[in-house]
Design a protein around this motif. Structure first.
Motif, PDB file in Angstrom:
ATOM      1  N   THR A   1      -6.346  19.137  11.028  1.00 20.65           N
ATOM      2  CA  THR A   1      -5.714  19.674  12.044  1.00 20.65           C
ATOM      3  C   THR A   1      -4.750  18.715  12.809  1.00 20.65           C
ATOM      4  O   THR A   1      -3.590  19.335  13.424  1.00 20.65           O
ATOM      5  CB  THR A   1      -6.908  19.357  13.358  1.00 20.65           C
ATOM      6  N   ARG A   2      -4.624  17.293  12.593  1.00 22.28           N
ATOM      7  CA  ARG A   2      -3.578  16.481  12.942  1.00 22.28           C
ATOM      8  C   ARG A   2      -2.289  16.993  12.142  1.00 22.28           C
ATOM      9  O   ARG A   2      -1.252  16.821  12.735  1.00 22.28           O
ATOM     10  CB  ARG A   2      -3.955  15.099  12.528  1.00 22.28           C
TER      11      ARG A   2
ATOM     12  N   HIS B   1      -6.914  13.438  20.231  1.00 24.56           N
ATOM     13  CA  HIS B   1      -8.193  13.790  19.422  1.00 24.56           C
ATOM     14  C   HIS B   1      -9.215  12.704  20.146  1.00 24.56           C
ATOM     15  O   HIS B   1     -10.320  13.102  20.656  1.00 24.56           O
ATOM     16  CB  HIS B   1      -8.168  13.901  18.038  1.00 24.56           C
TER      17      HIS B   1
ATOM     18  N   ALA C   1      -8.712  22.783  17.783  1.00 25.08           N
ATOM     19  CA  ALA C   1      -7.570  23.187  18.170  1.00 25.08           C
ATOM     20  C   ALA C   1      -7.402  24.622  18.457  1.00 25.08           C
ATOM     21  O   ALA C   1      -7.227  25.489  17.528  1.00 25.08           O
ATOM     22  CB  ALA C   1      -6.472  22.816  17.240  1.00 25.08           C
TER      23      ALA C   1
ATOM     24  N   TYR D   1     -10.496  22.169  13.511  1.00 22.66           N
ATOM     25  CA  TYR D   1     -11.447  21.578  14.807  1.00 22.66           C
ATOM     26  C   TYR D   1     -11.304  22.256  16.125  1.00 22.66           C
ATOM     27  O   TYR D   1     -11.556  23.495  16.312  1.00 22.66           O
ATOM     28  CB  TYR D   1     -11.094  20.003  14.889  1.00 22.66           C
TER      29      TYR D   1
ATOM     30  N   ALA E   1     -10.608   1.601  17.361  1.00 25.10           N
ATOM     31  CA  ALA E   1     -11.458   2.942  16.977  1.00 25.10           C
ATOM     32  C   ALA E   1     -10.661   3.841  16.030  1.00 25.10           C
ATOM     33  O   ALA E   1     -11.051   4.552  14.860  1.00 25.10           O
ATOM     34  CB  ALA E   1     -11.460   3.766  18.214  1.00 25.10           C
TER      35      ALA E   1
ATOM     36  N   SER F   1     -12.352  12.793  23.049  1.00 22.12           N
ATOM     37  CA  SER F   1     -13.681  12.468  22.628  1.00 22.12           C
ATOM     38  C   SER F   1     -14.436  11.224  23.561  1.00 22.12           C
ATOM     39  O   SER F   1     -15.375  11.617  24.122  1.00 22.12           O
ATOM     40  CB  SER F   1     -13.881  11.522  21.214  1.00 22.12           C
TER      41      SER F   1
ATOM     42  N   TYR G   1       4.546  20.062  16.781  1.00 24.64           N
ATOM     43  CA  TYR G   1       5.231  19.189  17.910  1.00 24.64           C
ATOM     44  C   TYR G   1       6.586  18.957  17.240  1.00 24.64           C
ATOM     45  O   TYR G   1       7.606  19.108  17.890  1.00 24.64           O
ATOM     46  CB  TYR G   1       4.314  17.769  17.822  1.00 24.64           C
ATOM     47  N   PHE G   2       6.767  18.928  15.861  1.00 26.09           N
ATOM     48  CA  PHE G   2       8.140  18.620  15.296  1.00 26.09           C
ATOM     49  C   PHE G   2       9.055  19.880  15.873  1.00 26.09           C
ATOM     50  O   PHE G   2      10.163  19.526  16.092  1.00 26.09           O
ATOM     51  CB  PHE G   2       8.005  18.397  13.854  1.00 26.09           C
TER      52      PHE G   2
ATOM     53  N   PHE H   1       6.420   6.573  25.898  1.00 22.24           N
ATOM     54  CA  PHE H   1       5.790   7.585  26.616  1.00 22.24           C
ATOM     55  C   PHE H   1       5.842   7.172  28.306  1.00 22.24           C
ATOM     56  O   PHE H   1       5.148   7.814  28.996  1.00 22.24           O
ATOM     57  CB  PHE H   1       4.480   8.298  26.326  1.00 22.24           C
TER      58      PHE H   1
ATOM     59  N   ALA I   1       5.410  10.268  16.468  1.00 22.43           N
ATOM     60  CA  ALA I   1       5.015  11.695  17.065  1.00 22.43           C
ATOM     61  C   ALA I   1       3.954  12.022  16.143  1.00 22.43           C
ATOM     62  O   ALA I   1       3.006  12.874  16.459  1.00 22.43           O
ATOM     63  CB  ALA I   1       6.251  12.598  16.687  1.00 22.43           C
ATOM     64  N   GLN I   2       3.672  11.796  14.798  1.00 25.85           N
ATOM     65  CA  GLN I   2       2.592  11.892  14.078  1.00 25.85           C
ATOM     66  C   GLN I   2       1.405  11.388  14.521  1.00 25.85           C
ATOM     67  O   GLN I   2       0.107  12.177  14.118  1.00 25.85           O
ATOM     68  CB  GLN I   2       2.779  11.142  12.554  1.00 25.85           C
ATOM     69  N   ARG I   3       1.266  10.205  15.395  1.00 20.71           N
ATOM     70  CA  ARG I   3       0.100  10.045  15.718  1.00 20.71           C
ATOM     71  C   ARG I   3      -0.282  10.593  16.905  1.00 20.71           C
ATOM     72  O   ARG I   3      -1.453  10.347  17.514  1.00 20.71           O
ATOM     73  CB  ARG I   3       0.204   8.300  15.774  1.00 20.71           C
ATOM     74  N   LEU I   4       0.329  11.244  17.674  1.00 19.57           N
ATOM     75  CA  LEU I   4       0.111  11.817  18.868  1.00 19.57           C
ATOM     76  C   LEU I   4      -1.188  12.646  18.723  1.00 19.57           C
ATOM     77  O   LEU I   4      -2.030  12.478  19.764  1.00 19.57           O
ATOM     78  CB  LEU I   4       1.188  12.832  19.628  1.00 19.57           C
ATOM     79  N   PRO I   5      -1.325  13.457  17.906  1.00 20.63           N
ATOM     80  CA  PRO I   5      -2.626  14.365  17.823  1.00 20.63           C
ATOM     81  C   PRO I   5      -3.781  13.686  17.713  1.00 20.63           C
ATOM     82  O   PRO I   5      -4.859  13.779  18.031  1.00 20.63           O
ATOM     83  CB  PRO I   5      -2.369  15.232  16.558  1.00 20.63           C
ATOM     84  N   ILE I   6      -3.371  12.149  16.892  1.00 21.66           N
ATOM     85  CA  ILE I   6      -4.581  11.518  16.673  1.00 21.66           C
ATOM     86  C   ILE I   6      -5.069  10.691  17.825  1.00 21.66           C
ATOM     87  O   ILE I   6      -6.398  10.559  18.265  1.00 21.66           O
ATOM     88  CB  ILE I   6      -4.308  10.352  15.577  1.00 21.66           C
TER      89      ILE I   6
ATOM     90  N   ILE J   1       0.150  -3.146   4.011  1.00 20.79           N
ATOM     91  CA  ILE J   1       1.128  -3.212   4.772  1.00 20.79           C
ATOM     92  C   ILE J   1       1.715  -1.370   4.743  1.00 20.79           C
ATOM     93  O   ILE J   1       1.122  -0.713   3.894  1.00 20.79           O
ATOM     94  CB  ILE J   1       2.332  -3.917   4.595  1.00 20.79           C
TER      95      ILE J   1
ATOM     96  N   ARG K   1       0.772  -1.154   0.008  1.00 29.94           N
ATOM     97  CA  ARG K   1       0.005   0.120  -0.004  1.00 29.94           C
ATOM     98  C   ARG K   1       0.849   1.280   0.078  1.00 29.94           C
ATOM     99  O   ARG K   1       0.414   2.320  -0.610  1.00 29.94           O
ATOM    100  CB  ARG K   1      -0.947  -0.002   1.277  1.00 29.94           C
TER     101      ARG K   1
ATOM    102  N   GLN L   1      -0.791  19.969  14.152  1.00 31.39           N
ATOM    103  CA  GLN L   1      -0.583  19.601  15.362  1.00 31.39           C
ATOM    104  C   GLN L   1       0.937  18.999  15.220  1.00 31.39           C
ATOM    105  O   GLN L   1       1.611  19.069  16.171  1.00 31.39           O
ATOM    106  CB  GLN L   1      -1.535  18.934  16.026  1.00 31.39           C
ATOM    107  N   SER L   2       1.053  18.064  14.533  1.00 30.63           N
ATOM    108  CA  SER L   2       2.316  17.350  14.146  1.00 30.63           C
ATOM    109  C   SER L   2       3.432  18.220  13.937  1.00 30.63           C
ATOM    110  O   SER L   2       4.635  18.268  14.492  1.00 30.63           O
ATOM    111  CB  SER L   2       2.134  16.305  13.058  1.00 30.63           C
TER     112      SER L   2
ATOM    113  N   LYS M   1      -8.226   2.421  13.753  1.00 35.94           N
ATOM    114  CA  LYS M   1      -8.034   1.523  12.769  1.00 35.94           C
ATOM    115  C   LYS M   1      -6.217   1.299  12.481  1.00 35.94           C
ATOM    116  O   LYS M   1      -5.724   1.478  11.680  1.00 35.94           O
ATOM    117  CB  LYS M   1      -8.589   2.095  11.577  1.00 35.94           C
ATOM    118  N   PHE M   2      -5.729   1.170  13.821  1.00 37.60           N
ATOM    119  CA  PHE M   2      -4.303   1.094  13.692  1.00 37.60           C
ATOM    120  C   PHE M   2      -4.129  -0.408  14.367  1.00 37.60           C
ATOM    121  O   PHE M   2      -4.988  -1.254  14.961  1.00 37.60           O
ATOM    122  CB  PHE M   2      -3.467   1.880  15.036  1.00 37.60           C
TER     123      PHE M   2
END
Lengths: 217, 217
Positions: free
Chosen positions: A198-199, B20, B107, B105, B41, B24, A206-207, B56, B12-17, B217, A9, A202-203, B43-44
Motif C-alpha cells: 500500500t505504501r 497510516h 486505501a 489495505y 512505533a 491507527s 504522490y510522486f 511540512f 515523500a516515501q515516508r508520508l504514507p507510513i 545505517i 546495511r 501511495q508513494s 522504527k525510524f
C-alpha cells in the motif's frame, strides 16, 4: 581479497541487485563491465556503485573494467546462494498464497515448506510443483521444531501482525519478510524486511501528483 | 501553514507510513503524539521524523506534542486521498492476479480496473467484489484511451518487462509499480517504484547470515 569486515546495511541491500544484473550479463556472454555501466543499468549513482564495491576489496582493475565471472563467483559466495533456506508462510490468504507459489525468480535457495493460518478451512496451497501443507497457527511452534525454518513470510491482516510475529520469534524464526503495514517489534537478533504494498502504491501516486516538488535524493 | 515547496524523495516515501500510523492512533481515540513516539512505533530515527515534519511547516507545538486530527487531515490533503486512481495490471499471472485482488489495505483511492496479458486463455481475474476484465496486451494502448488510467502494476516476466513498459509509456501511464527485477527505462515524466520480492528475500537471508557484519545505517 582484502575486505572490510563491516558493511553498511544499504550496501548489503544492493548485493542481490548487483548479482542479478551480473548474472544477466554473464548469461548474455559478456566478459567485463564498469561501475558506470552497472550504475546506468540499475539506475544507481555511479559513485554509489564504486563505494559499494569498495567494501568488497579489489574486485577488478577499474581501468579495464570489472571481470564479470569473478564478480558473479564473489557475490555468490557473499550471498551464500548454495545454502538452502526453508521458509514458512504465515497467513495463507490471497497474497500469501501467491507468495508461496512465487519462485523468487531464479533463486533456487528459497523453499517455502509449510504454511500456517488461523482458518482451518484452508488446507493446502497448490503449487505447480508441490503441495504446501497448511497447518493451524496454534501448531506453529511445535511444527517448526521439526521443520527448523529460519525464515518466514508474514502475510496476515495488520491486526494480527504483532501476535503472529511473537509466535514466529518463539518458534526460532530469525528473518521475517513482512507484508503487513505494521512495523512489528522483534528482538535484536531477528531481522525484518518490510514490503508494504500500500505504501509503495501511495508513494507512487504522490510522486506522479507532485512531480514538480520532489527532490530526487 | 508555511511549507517548503521542494521535499526530498525519501521524505515523500515516508508520508504514507506516517499517515497510516496516525490513522491507527486516531482510530484508537488518541489525541496527540510526539516525534519520539512516532519514531518508536515506526522504527525510524527520531531525528528523521523531526526533519521530515519540518518540510511540512508548523504541524503542532512540539513541546505539547503533535495534534493527531490535524496531522491526519494535513496528510490526507498532501496525499490527496480523495482522488480516485485507476490502475491497470499488466501480467495476470500468479502474483499479478493476487495484486489485482489486493485491497491495498484501507486505501480506497486505488481501483484496479483492467488487466492485460499475452495469454488469451486468461479471461478474467476474479475478485470478491468485482470482475476485472483481462484484455490482450496488443489492445493496451487503445483500451487505455477509454480507461484513462495513469498507473500500472507491472507483473510480467523479467524478459518482457522493458517491452511492456514501453507499451505503458505509449499508453500514457505516468506511474509504474514494478514487480519485475529489471530496472526499466522510462522517460523523465514517468515514475517507477520497484518492488523486487526476490531481492527483499535475498537481503533478508544475507542479514541473518551476516548479522555480525552489518552496520545499521
Amino acid at each position: 581479497m582484502a575486505e572490510t569486515d563491516i558493511i553498511p546495511r544499504a550496501t548489503a541491500q544492493r548485493l542481490p541487485i548487483y548479482q542479478h544484473h551480473l548474472k544477466s550479463l554473464q548469461d548474455a556472454g559478456e566478459k567485463s563491465t564498469s561501475s558506470q555501466e552497472i550504475a546506468l543499468a540499475l539506475k544507481f549513482d555511479p559513485a554509489t556503485v564504486r563505494r559499494d564495491f569498495s567494501f568488497f576489496g579489489e574486485l577488478g582493475k577499474r581501468g579495464l573494467g570489472y571481470k564479470i565471472d569473478a564478480l558473479v563467483e564473489f557475490f555468490a559466495q557473499k550471498l551464500n546462494d548454495v545454502k538452502q533456506n526453508n521458509v514458512i508462510l504465515v497467513g495463507a490468504g490471497n497474497i500469501g498464497s501467491a507468495l508461496a507459489k512465487f519462485n523468487f525468480y531464479t533463486a533456487d535457495n528459497v523453499n517455502v515448506v509449510a504454511a500456517f493460518d488461523i482458518n482451518p478451512a484452508v488446507t493446502v496451497v497448490n503449487d505447480e510443483d508441490k503441495q504446501i501443507p497448511v497447518y493451524s497457527m496454534g501448531d506453529l511452534v511445535a511444527k517448526n521444531k521439526e521443520i527448523g525454518a529460519e525464515f518466514a513470510i508474514l502475510a496476515v491482516p495488520e491486526s494480527a501482525a504483532q501476535e503472529a510475529t511473537d509466535v514466529l520469534v518463539e518458534a526460532g524464526i530469525k528473518g521475517i519478510l513482512n507484508f503487513t503495514p505494521l512495523r512489528v517489534n522483534v528482538p535484536k537478533d531477528v531481522f525484518t524486511q518490510n514490503v508494504d504494498l500500500t505504501r509503495e502504491m501511495q508513494s507512487l501516486i504522490y510522486f506522479v501528483d507532485n512531480k514538480d516538488s520532489i527532490k530526487s535524493i
